[in-house]
Design an enzyme around this catalytic site. Structure first.
Site, mmCIF file in Angstrom:
data_model
loop_
_atom_site.group_PDB
_atom_site.id
_atom_site.type_symbol
_atom_site.label_atom_id
_atom_site.label_comp_id
_atom_site.label_asym_id
_atom_site.label_seq_id
_atom_site.Cartn_x
_atom_site.Cartn_y
_atom_site.Cartn_z
ATOM 1 N N ASP A 19 4.367 6.040 11.409
ATOM 2 C CA ASP A 19 4.311 7.007 10.289
ATOM 3 C C ASP A 19 5.580 7.112 9.425
ATOM 4 O O ASP A 19 6.054 7.943 8.952
ATOM 5 C CB ASP A 19 3.810 8.444 10.789
ATOM 6 N N LYS A 24 4.085 -2.029 11.993
ATOM 7 C CA LYS A 24 5.058 -1.121 12.677
ATOM 8 C C LYS A 24 5.153 0.235 11.943
ATOM 9 O O LYS A 24 5.230 1.196 12.572
ATOM 10 C CB LYS A 24 6.186 -1.980 12.847
ATOM 11 N N LYS A 45 9.798 -8.751 4.591
ATOM 12 C CA LYS A 45 11.035 -9.443 5.562
ATOM 13 C C LYS A 45 11.640 -10.516 4.895
ATOM 14 O O LYS A 45 11.104 -11.102 3.830
ATOM 15 C CB LYS A 45 10.364 -10.238 6.709
ATOM 16 N N LYS A 105 9.648 -2.710 3.156
ATOM 17 C CA LYS A 105 10.807 -2.723 3.921
ATOM 18 C C LYS A 105 10.826 -3.687 5.248
ATOM 19 O O LYS A 105 9.568 -3.721 5.802
ATOM 20 C CB LYS A 105 10.761 -1.129 4.862
ATOM 21 N N SER A 150 15.989 3.436 9.705
ATOM 22 C CA SER A 150 16.382 3.236 8.260
ATOM 23 C C SER A 150 15.642 4.176 7.510
ATOM 24 O O SER A 150 16.128 4.378 6.135
ATOM 25 C CB SER A 150 15.623 1.932 8.219
ATOM 26 N N HIS A 205 0.914 -1.165 -0.014
ATOM 27 C CA HIS A 205 -0.061 -0.111 0.000
ATOM 28 C C HIS A 205 0.708 1.264 0.212
ATOM 29 O O HIS A 205 0.420 2.375 -0.489
ATOM 30 C CB HIS A 205 -1.069 0.065 1.347
HETATM 31 P P1 NAD Z 1 21.476 -10.049 17.069
HETATM 32 O O1 NAD Z 1 21.591 -11.222 16.318
HETATM 33 O O2 NAD Z 1 22.042 -9.065 17.017
HETATM 34 O O3 NAD Z 1 20.991 -10.691 18.717
HETATM 35 C C1 NAD Z 1 20.332 -11.512 19.372
HETATM 36 C C2 NAD Z 1 20.842 -12.292 20.490
HETATM 37 O O4 NAD Z 1 20.060 -13.129 21.084
HETATM 38 C C3 NAD Z 1 22.194 -12.892 20.164
HETATM 39 O O5 NAD Z 1 23.120 -12.587 21.217
HETATM 40 C C4 NAD Z 1 21.654 -14.315 20.532
HETATM 41 O O6 NAD Z 1 22.878 -15.001 21.076
HETATM 42 C C5 NAD Z 1 20.802 -14.130 21.593
HETATM 43 N N1 NAD Z 1 20.075 -15.255 21.887
HETATM 44 C C6 NAD Z 1 19.371 -16.063 20.942
HETATM 45 N N2 NAD Z 1 18.681 -17.105 21.636
HETATM 46 C C7 NAD Z 1 18.562 -16.502 22.819
HETATM 47 C C8 NAD Z 1 17.903 -17.324 24.270
HETATM 48 N N3 NAD Z 1 17.049 -18.234 23.923
HETATM 49 N N4 NAD Z 1 18.080 -16.473 25.342
HETATM 50 C C9 NAD Z 1 19.106 -15.301 25.292
HETATM 51 N N5 NAD Z 1 19.435 -14.789 24.217
HETATM 52 C C10 NAD Z 1 19.350 -15.678 23.071
HETATM 53 O O7 NAD Z 1 19.560 -9.800 16.683
HETATM 54 P P2 NAD Z 1 18.822 -8.511 16.956
HETATM 55 O O8 NAD Z 1 19.106 -7.576 15.569
HETATM 56 O O9 NAD Z 1 19.551 -7.808 17.998
HETATM 57 O O10 NAD Z 1 17.475 -8.921 16.949
HETATM 58 C C11 NAD Z 1 16.781 -9.279 18.106
HETATM 59 C C12 NAD Z 1 15.333 -9.339 17.917
HETATM 60 O O11 NAD Z 1 14.830 -7.834 17.816
HETATM 61 C C13 NAD Z 1 14.822 -10.118 16.821
HETATM 62 O O12 NAD Z 1 13.363 -10.544 17.144
HETATM 63 C C14 NAD Z 1 14.552 -8.998 15.748
HETATM 64 O O13 NAD Z 1 13.740 -9.481 14.850
HETATM 65 C C15 NAD Z 1 13.979 -7.898 16.593
HETATM 66 N N6 NAD Z 1 14.387 -6.668 16.074
HETATM 67 C C16 NAD Z 1 15.601 -6.287 15.459
HETATM 68 C C17 NAD Z 1 15.890 -4.962 14.870
HETATM 69 C C18 NAD Z 1 17.269 -4.264 14.431
HETATM 70 O O14 NAD Z 1 17.213 -3.144 13.973
HETATM 71 N N7 NAD Z 1 18.194 -5.475 14.588
HETATM 72 C C19 NAD Z 1 14.681 -3.950 14.873
HETATM 73 C C20 NAD Z 1 13.548 -4.556 15.447
HETATM 74 C C21 NAD Z 1 13.497 -5.727 15.693
#
Ligand code: NAD
Length: 471
Positions: free
Chosen positions: A99, A94, A106, A70, A362, A65
């Site tokens: 906005d 999100k 994904k 992204k 971003s 839309h």
């Molecule tokens: P990342 O890979 O940098 O870090 C994830 C961490 O979680 C790792 O250090 C990993 O070892 C740890 N982990 C895995 N399983 C675990 C468990 N069972 N218990 C404890 N720790 C555990 O990933 P990220 O970018 O920080 O993303 C983390 C979450 O945030 C995801 O759900 C992702 O979709 C969400 N997210 C990320 C962003 C972003 O900008 N990177 C933005 C919004 C949402």
């Protein structure tokens, strides 16, 4: 981790609960809910020892839309189709909450990154970029990936370079992906943006007297006991900014275990300890918790799940003692856990709002790439000159001179980092108050998650109706 196979159904369930508060046609709601395009593909990788391995990958565009769509790219052995679909859908909602004018998408590659050499990871990433570019799932005006679990700046650089090679001379090529290193068209503040956004969301909630009264906590973040799960990009930065903002990190959990110290931990020291020893455990002065999931059940004020989805379920929800759950990860709470938290009076700050700092910055990076100029470059010195004239006028009026330190603090002109942080702060504050308003103004809306979904449904629905797709 339970429920991962039906993560998309879980998101659908949240959507349906909010859709009850609207009177849109079933057709329009179906169109918003569905994933528009799901591209699943496999490609071969020649391993160092000469064997061929087939790599499984996805890119999902949930809603067009608004364009571009992204959403991040995840590298994990657990990646599966419903998961990528769910994460794409969450991106649509999100972006609408904060906005950001993008549709949701994904991507995922089913690999454990640490099982591959640097060279193999580069070849996997470049091949992935090539495959999605070929099918129209990559481009600054089409689909713009970003980092997610298991990926970071390095992978984004490889994707940008692959896209540029496929599109020689395309002026806006760098805008095909965000989360790049600053030296490759990235924007200052993107790496820490999701964690910083989580901090702004928490600070805003803690400063809301009504919210704190309801959960029986004093106003303000100062002294609040915080537990963080996951010390990756999101968890590390959330921990850092919450600690710097006055919170006390009483426990940190990683895959191999968790550590606790009621006097407080420092995320950077723990990070360095883990790097040096290969484990978060045995950190000086802290107590080991061998079963890492048990950290979620510690007595605390704020629990920040920042690792993966479906970690708070109907099974452990009754034992959660936090007063606030700040959802750093996408989808950490399953729909059957949510009502339990509601009954317990826990304030859940939902993922589609509070972890939106990453996509917000971003968006700023994408704008920077399209404008081909660093934020602040045109106005920094101009604003500094204005500020200095103001200080001079104050000095003349009061007869007191500012010290050099004061002058530096009061008149430095905003640079890129200042502007990015300010845009992020404004976005997170405005969106929080919008959620409070929706919850207050719509009879029966029980919590902030439903308010967030409801607000997004209205915005996406309006977009479809204005485009003439639905009457
Ligand atoms: P990342 O890979 O940098 O870090 C994830 C961490 O979680 C790792 O250090 C990993 O070892 C740890 N982990 C895995 N399983 C675990 C468990 N069972 N218990 C404890 N720790 C555990 O990933 P990220 O970018 O920080 O993303 C983390 C979450 O945030 C995801 O759900 C992702 O979709 C969400 N997210 C990320 C962003 C972003 O900008 N990177 C933005 C919004 C949402």
């Amino acid at each position: 981790m339970s429920g991962q196979a039906n993560f998309f159904d879980q998101v659908t369930q949240y959507f349906n609960e909010a859709a009850r508060f609207t009177d849109y046609s079933a057709g329009l709601l179906d169109q918003i809910r569905t994933c528009n395009s799901v591209y699943r593909f496999d490609f071969p990788l020649r391993r160092a020892e000469g064997k061929i391995e087939v790599i499984h990958a996805w890119r999902v565009q949930h809603s067009q839309h608004k364009l571009p769509v992204k959403g991040g790219i995840r590298y994990s052995p657990d990646v599966n189709e419903p998961e990528v679909m769910a994460l794409a859908a969450l991106m649509t909602y999100k972006c609408a909450v904060v906005d950001v004018p993008f549709g949701g998408a994904k991507g995922g590659i089913k690999i454990e990154p640490k099982d591959y050499s640097l060279d193999e990871l580069e070849r996997i990433t470049r091949r992935y970029a090539h495959e999605i570019a070929k099918k129209g799932f990559l481009g600054p005006g089409i689909d713009v990936p970003a980092p997610d679990y298991g990926t970071g700046e390095r992978e984004m650089s490889w994707i940008a370079d692959t896209y540029a090679a496929l599109n020689p001379g395309q002026l806006n090529a760098l805008g095909c992906v965000t989360g790049k290193p600053v030296t490759q068209g990235g924007v200052r503040g993107r790496k820490e943006a999701t964690g910083r956004g989580l901090f702004f969301a928490l600070r805003e909630a803690c400063n809301e007297p009504g919210e704190m009264q309801r959960i029986g906590l004093p106003k303000g973040l100062d002294g609040k006991r915080v537990v963080v799960q996951g010390l990756g990009n999101v968890g590390y930065h959330a921990a850092k900014f919450c600690r710097e903002g006055g919170g006390i990190l009483i426990a940190l959990a990683e895959r191999e275990g968790a550590i606790a110290n009621p006097k407080g931990l420092n995320e950077e020291e723990v990070f360095q300890h883990r790097k040096a020893t290969g484990s978060i455990l045995n950190f000086p002065g802290a107590t080991n918790i061998d079963n890492t999931a048990a950290a979620l059940e510690l007595e605390c004020d704020v629990l920040v799940p920042a690792a993966l989805e479906s970690v708070l379920t109907a099974e452990n929800a009754p034992r959660i003692k936090a007063k606030i759950i700040l959802e750093g990860a996408n989808g950490p709470t399953t729909p059957d856990a949510d009502p339990i938290f509601r009954d317990k009076g826990i304030l859940v700050i939902p993922d589609i709002y509070c972890n939106a700092g990453g996509v917000t910055v971003s968006y700023f990076e994408w704008l920077k790439n399209l404008s081909h100029v660093r934020f602040g470059r045109m106005q920094k010195r101009h604003e500094q000159a204005n500020e200095l004239s103001m200080l001079k006028a104050i000095e003349q009026a009061t007869g007191r001179s500012f010290t050099d330190v004061e002058r530096e603090a009061l008149a430095h002109g905003p640079d890129e980092q200042d502007l990015v942080n300010s845009g992020l702060e404004e976005t997170m504050i405005a969106a929080f108050h919008e959620l409070l308003k929706i919850r207050r103004d719509t009879k029966g809306v029980p919590d902030l998650r439903t308010a967030a979904f409801l607000g997004s449904i209205h915005k996406v629905a309006r977009s479809y109706m204005e485009l003439g797709i639905f009457p």
